[in-house]
Write a protein that holds these residues in place. Structure first.
Motif, PDB file in Angstrom:
ATOM      1  N   MET A  66       0.845  -1.199   0.000  1.00 44.38           N
ATOM      2  CA  MET A  66       0.000   0.000   0.000  1.00 44.38           C
ATOM      3  C   MET A  66       0.874   1.240   0.000  1.00 44.38           C
ATOM      4  N   LEU A  67       0.348   2.303  -0.623  1.00 45.02           N
ATOM      5  CA  LEU A  67       0.945   3.637  -0.502  1.00 45.02           C
ATOM      6  C   LEU A  67       0.056   4.474   0.400  1.00 45.02           C
ATOM      7  N   VAL A  68       0.665   5.140   1.365  1.00 45.80           N
ATOM      8  CA  VAL A  68      -0.045   6.070   2.245  1.00 45.80           C
ATOM      9  C   VAL A  68       0.482   7.477   1.964  1.00 45.80           C
ATOM     10  N   ILE A  69      -0.396   8.392   1.593  1.00 44.21           N
ATOM     11  CA  ILE A  69       0.004   9.785   1.386  1.00 44.21           C
ATOM     12  C   ILE A  69      -0.557  10.625   2.535  1.00 44.21           C
ATOM     13  N   LEU A  70       0.345  11.247   3.280  1.00 43.47           N
ATOM     14  CA  LEU A  70      -0.042  12.130   4.378  1.00 43.47           C
ATOM     15  C   LEU A  70       0.156  13.562   3.898  1.00 43.47           C
ATOM     16  N   SER A  71      -0.950  14.321   3.850  1.00 40.12           N
ATOM     17  CA  SER A  71      -0.923  15.591   3.144  1.00 40.12           C
ATOM     18  C   SER A  71      -1.593  16.688   3.958  1.00 40.12           C
ATOM     19  N   ASP A  72      -1.775  17.859   3.317  1.00 39.19           N
ATOM     20  CA  ASP A  72      -2.484  18.954   3.956  1.00 39.19           C
ATOM     21  C   ASP A  72      -3.987  18.836   3.733  1.00 39.19           C
ATOM     22  N   ILE A  73      -4.425  17.763   3.072  1.00 41.33           N
ATOM     23  CA  ILE A  73      -5.846  17.471   2.937  1.00 41.33           C
ATOM     24  C   ILE A  73      -6.102  16.116   3.587  1.00 41.33           C
ATOM     25  N   ASP A  74      -7.271  15.954   4.166  1.00 43.57           N
ATOM     26  CA  ASP A  74      -7.528  14.746   4.966  1.00 43.57           C
ATOM     27  C   ASP A  74      -8.259  13.651   4.202  1.00 43.57           C
ATOM     28  N   GLY A  75      -8.340  13.802   2.880  1.00 46.65           N
ATOM     29  CA  GLY A  75      -9.007  12.808   2.065  1.00 46.65           C
ATOM     30  C   GLY A  75      -9.505  13.435   0.776  1.00 46.65           C
ATOM     31  N   TYR A  76     -10.189  12.635  -0.031  1.00 50.66           N
ATOM     32  CA  TYR A  76     -10.706  13.115  -1.314  1.00 50.66           C
ATOM     33  C   TYR A  76     -12.199  13.402  -1.188  1.00 50.66           C
ATOM     34  N   ARG A 114      -2.581  -1.235 -11.147  1.00 53.39           N
ATOM     35  CA  ARG A 114      -1.614  -2.289 -10.825  1.00 53.39           C
ATOM     36  C   ARG A 114      -2.000  -3.031  -9.537  1.00 53.39           C
ATOM     37  N   ASP A 115      -3.263  -2.861  -9.141  1.00 45.57           N
ATOM     38  CA  ASP A 115      -3.840  -3.585  -7.987  1.00 45.57           C
ATOM     39  C   ASP A 115      -3.130  -3.291  -6.671  1.00 45.57           C
ATOM     40  N   ILE A 116      -2.666  -2.056  -6.505  1.00 47.63           N
ATOM     41  CA  ILE A 116      -2.079  -1.631  -5.234  1.00 47.63           C
ATOM     42  C   ILE A 116      -2.939  -0.499  -4.669  1.00 47.63           C
ATOM     43  N   PRO A 117      -3.459  -0.643  -3.465  1.00 51.84           N
ATOM     44  CA  PRO A 117      -4.303   0.408  -2.887  1.00 51.84           C
ATOM     45  C   PRO A 117      -3.498   1.604  -2.395  1.00 51.84           C
ATOM     46  N   MET A 118      -4.163   2.739  -2.302  1.00 51.71           N
ATOM     47  CA  MET A 118      -3.553   3.961  -1.777  1.00 51.71           C
ATOM     48  C   MET A 118      -4.489   4.578  -0.748  1.00 51.71           C
ATOM     49  N   TYR A 119      -3.918   5.055   0.342  1.00 50.69           N
ATOM     50  CA  TYR A 119      -4.683   5.701   1.409  1.00 50.69           C
ATOM     51  C   TYR A 119      -4.227   7.149   1.528  1.00 50.69           C
ATOM     52  N   LEU A 120      -5.179   8.073   1.501  1.00 47.00           N
ATOM     53  CA  LEU A 120      -4.888   9.503   1.593  1.00 47.00           C
ATOM     54  C   LEU A 120      -5.494  10.059   2.879  1.00 47.00           C
ATOM     55  N   SER A 134     -11.740   7.581   8.821  1.00 50.07           N
ATOM     56  CA  SER A 134     -11.711   8.705   7.902  1.00 50.07           C
ATOM     57  C   SER A 134     -10.504   8.559   6.984  1.00 50.07           C
ATOM     58  N   GLY A 135     -10.355   9.512   6.060  1.00 50.42           N
ATOM     59  CA  GLY A 135      -9.356   9.366   5.010  1.00 50.42           C
ATOM     60  C   GLY A 135      -9.940   8.552   3.865  1.00 50.42           C
ATOM     61  N   THR A 136      -9.274   8.576   2.724  1.00 48.09           N
ATOM     62  CA  THR A 136      -9.796   7.924   1.519  1.00 48.09           C
ATOM     63  C   THR A 136      -8.911   6.763   1.098  1.00 48.09           C
ATOM     64  N   ILE A 137      -9.547   5.619   0.860  1.00 50.03           N
ATOM     65  CA  ILE A 137      -8.849   4.474   0.282  1.00 50.03           C
ATOM     66  C   ILE A 137      -9.216   4.402  -1.207  1.00 50.03           C
ATOM     67  N   PHE A 138      -8.192   4.411  -2.039  1.00 47.23           N
ATOM     68  CA  PHE A 138      -8.365   4.215  -3.480  1.00 47.23           C
ATOM     69  C   PHE A 138      -8.005   2.769  -3.786  1.00 47.23           C
ATOM     70  N   GLN A 139      -8.984   2.019  -4.236  1.00 49.83           N
ATOM     71  CA  GLN A 139      -8.738   0.599  -4.530  1.00 49.83           C
ATOM     72  C   GLN A 139      -9.664   0.184  -5.666  1.00 49.83           C
ATOM     73  N   ALA A 140      -9.083  -0.338  -6.734  1.00 47.66           N
ATOM     74  CA  ALA A 140      -9.868  -0.686  -7.917  1.00 47.66           C
ATOM     75  C   ALA A 140     -10.820  -1.843  -7.616  1.00 47.66           C
TER      76      ALA A 140
END
Length: 256
Positions: free
Chosen positions: A159-169, A222-228, A248-254
């Motif tokens: 998994m990729l985790v992106i920690l940003s100035d936004i808390d999700g999509y 590429r079947d890898i999830p991402m969490y924002l 909370s936060g957004t999981i992107f998963q196909a």
């Protein structure tokens, strides 16, 4: 889940022309918990070299050579701060710098993969950034969201985790619309979303929500999830990564 890539942005790591050391402390504590208690392999993709350099020398970063000089100053400063903090948790750091061309070469990619496996096998924390000092327009990823997505794919992360100035999509810009709704799960991303106007909120940031969507799209194919999630307040990241609760936060998963 065994291997995690965590990407943290410039907006999280810097504030008012200084390194945001309290937020860095919080990030280090989270990663230490994941490594030492959850026994996860963690790769950190960290922005902030140019912003860190600016704390020592106030140059106009719109000029490419100035930006590269700031990165040269800031990269060791950033790593020095990380090393000091991770040492308190008995974690040793290593640095790896890439340009986009590195992943277009099978030989260089394989070399990097070999080194990465050695580091992770020995419980070393790799800290990755784009090599802004030598990168040119033809060679750059352009933002660390894309770099992080490639790191997650080529180094076999779960998994990729992106920690940003936004808390999700959100379904619309929450800074403009009070009725914006957080989307906890995203199963597909439209072409229109990927072509939205590029935006970045920090003076030194090169990303924005679109770069995060592009990173998510790259990984979803590429079947890898991402969490924002937010890098300012890590409560939601702790809930999800440590406790397994997706509050909370957004999981992107196909879709499967």
């Amino acid at each position: 889940m065994k291997r995690l890539v965590i990407k943290v942005g410039t907006a999280v790591l810097t504030q008012d022309g200084q390194l945001a050391l309290e937020r860095m402390d919080n990030l280090v504590s989270l990663i230490a918990k994941l490594k030492n208690e959850k026994n996860l392999e963690v790769i950190l993709v960290s922005s902030g070299a140019v912003g860190a350099g600016y704390t020592s020398l106030k140059l106009d970063k719109k000029i490419v050579a100035n930006k590269q000089a700031l990165a040269a100053i800031g990269q060791p400063l950033l790593l020095k701060n990380y090393k000091k903090r991770f040492k308190e948790h008995n974690i040793t750091c290593a640095q790896m710098l890439f340009i986009a061309d590195d992943f277009d070469s099978r030989k260089r990619t394989k070399n990097a993969q070999n080194v990465m496996e050695i580091l992770l096998e020995n419980k070393i924390l790799p800290i990755i950034n784009e090599n802004d000092v030598i990168a040119t327009d033809e060679l750059v990823f352009g933002d660390n969201d894309q770099l992080a997505a490639h790191v997650a794919y080529y180094f076999n992360a779960d998994m990729l985790v992106i920690l940003s100035d936004i808390d999700g999509y959100y379904n619309k810009n929450p800074r403009e619309f009070s009725d914006a709704v957080l989307q906890k799960n995203v199963l597909e991303i439209s072409d229109d979303e990927l072509e939205m106007k590029h935006s970045a909120n920090s003076e030194f940031a090169t990303g924005g929500i679109v770069t995060k969507l592009k990173a998510a799209d790259f990984l979803m194919k590429r079947d890898i999830p991402m969490y924002l999630s937010s890098g300012f307040d890590l409560t939601n990241a702790y809930d999800f990564l440590v406790d397994g609760n997706h509050k909370s936060g957004t999981i992107f998963q196909a879709k499967k």
